[in-house]
Design an enzyme around this catalytic site. Structure first.
Site, short mmCIF file in Angstrom:
data_model
loop_
_atom_site.label_atom_id
_atom_site.label_comp_id
_atom_site.label_asym_id
_atom_site.label_seq_id
_atom_site.Cartn_x
_atom_site.Cartn_y
_atom_site.Cartn_z
N ALA A 43 -0.65 96.16 55.57
CA ALA A 43 -0.15 97.02 56.54
C ALA A 43 -1.17 97.08 57.60
O ALA A 43 -1.61 98.38 57.99
CB ALA A 43 -0.15 98.69 56.01
N GLY A 83 2.25 87.54 43.87
CA GLY A 83 1.90 88.77 43.30
C GLY A 83 1.96 89.93 44.66
O GLY A 83 2.85 89.72 45.33
N SER A 126 4.26 90.62 48.27
CA SER A 126 4.84 91.64 48.80
C SER A 126 4.21 92.00 50.02
O SER A 126 4.86 93.06 50.61
CB SER A 126 4.66 92.97 47.63
OG SER A 126 3.18 93.00 47.60
N ASP A 169 2.86 89.73 32.85
CA ASP A 169 1.81 89.03 33.56
C ASP A 169 0.52 89.82 33.30
O ASP A 169 -0.37 89.30 33.56
CB ASP A 169 2.19 88.72 34.97
CG ASP A 169 3.32 87.81 35.27
OD1 ASP A 169 3.46 87.40 34.11
OD2 ASP A 169 3.66 87.57 36.58
N ASN A 222 -5.64 86.27 39.70
CA ASN A 222 -4.68 86.54 40.97
C ASN A 222 -5.14 86.94 42.33
O ASN A 222 -5.06 86.21 43.20
CB ASN A 222 -3.76 87.66 40.49
CG ASN A 222 -2.40 87.30 39.84
OD1 ASN A 222 -2.22 86.19 39.43
ND2 ASN A 222 -1.72 88.33 39.65
N GLU A 223 -6.16 88.03 42.25
CA GLU A 223 -6.51 88.25 43.73
C GLU A 223 -7.66 89.15 43.78
O GLU A 223 -7.70 89.90 42.73
CB GLU A 223 -5.55 89.10 44.35
CG GLU A 223 -4.85 90.19 44.36
CD GLU A 223 -3.87 90.46 43.09
OE1 GLU A 223 -3.97 91.20 42.13
OE2 GLU A 223 -2.85 89.59 43.36
#
Length: 294
Positions: free
Chosen positions: A214, A191, A195, A74, A149-150
């Site tokens: 977090a 992705g 997570s 990827d 993706n980001e």
């Protein structure tokens, strides 16, 4: 047919993949153009000896190309996107390692896949991207300012949290106290965002996902927003700098720099083969349907 070949690095298990591709396309008189750095590696490894046409930047890829084949994982496809950009050239990934969500074609099915490509027996999935602007401007993200993706803001040189003030279309949303914040496309929802507890979006959904990393404020949850939303971020940190990543590319930003993130005006065309769809990959990757009760 004219096809571009891209790979980021060489591994032993890619040798048969590369040879199969080259032999098949040579037999079928396909015009191959190989990325310059990748071709140099193939020469060094004595996989290739004859000369091939090369490309080294996005300016070398034009409408004369029918397809770009990415060999790797990827991450290799994400790098290939920086070459394709707004050219509209479809991309397909041959996975040389672990199963990916983007590089889905298994090496065991290469011969079947190559014939489907030759017969143009495939569909194209249009994938949205996000782009970023900074104020004041940062040269590190001026040229390649988009991500498939980001886009992620995260702390640098500190174990302390950062504060990310977030506005949507000019309206204040909240200030995230966290290690960082992810702005994900539907493609990127499987992705980093996943997570960190973000939802899975199918690739054609017209949405973005904001996922804190977090978070200290425990009521902060991933948020799905329309992909036409303009997002403004301002990071406050104890350190003078923080990090911004666009897929795998990282830049350092000065504290209090204002970032504007929005949907990119162009899309990336991803090739889909009938037996290697997003749904089938999702089912395999996440082991859905493996419960014995099913």
């Amino acid at each position: 047919m004219k096809i571009a070949i891209f790979g980021q690095y060489y591994q032993n298990d890619t040798r048969p993949i590369i040879k199969d591709i080259l032999v098949f396309f040579k037999k079928n008189a396909v015009d191959l153009v190989i990325e310059q750095s990748f071709l140099s590696i193939l020469y060094q490894e004595n996989i290739l000896k004859k000369e091939y046409q090369t490309f080294s930047s996005h300016q070398d890829l034009d409408a004369s190309f029918d397809l770009l084949i990415s060999i790797g994982g990827d991450g290799t496809i994400l790098r290939a996107v920086t070459y394709v950009r707004d050219s509209g050239i479809p991309i397909i990934g041959i996975n040389a390692g672990r199963l990916g969500f983007l590089a889905k074609v298994k090496k065991e099915k290469i011969e079947l896949f190559l014939q489907l490509i030759l017969d143009r027996n495939y569909t194209v999935s249009c994938r949205s991207l996000v782009s970023i602007e900074s104020s004041p401007k940062n040269e590190a993200i001026e040229d390649i300012n988009f991500a498939l993706n980001e886009i992620v803001v995260s702390r640098k040189d500190t174990t302390s949290m950062i504060t990310v003030e977030t506005h949507l279309d000019g309206e204040y949303l909240t200030s995230y106290w966290a290690d960082g914040l992810i702005i994900s496309t539907p493609t990127g929802s499987t992705g980093y965002s996943l997570s960190c507890g973000g939802p899975v979006l199918t690739p054609t959904v017209k949405s973005l996902v904001i996922t804190p990393i977090a978070p200290h404020n425990l009521n902060a949850r991933p948020l799905v927003i329309p992909d036409g939303t303009e997002i403004k971020l301002r990071v406050i940190s104890r350190e003078p700098h923080y990090l911004v990543s666009l897929d795998s590319r990282i830049a350092t930003m000065n504290n209090n720099t204002v970032l504007t993130i929005k949907k990119t005006p162009f899309t990336i065309n991803m090739v889909e083969i009938q037996d290697e769809t997003f749904i089938s990959t999702l089912r395999t990757k996440l082991l859905w349907g493996m419960d014995q009760r099913n």
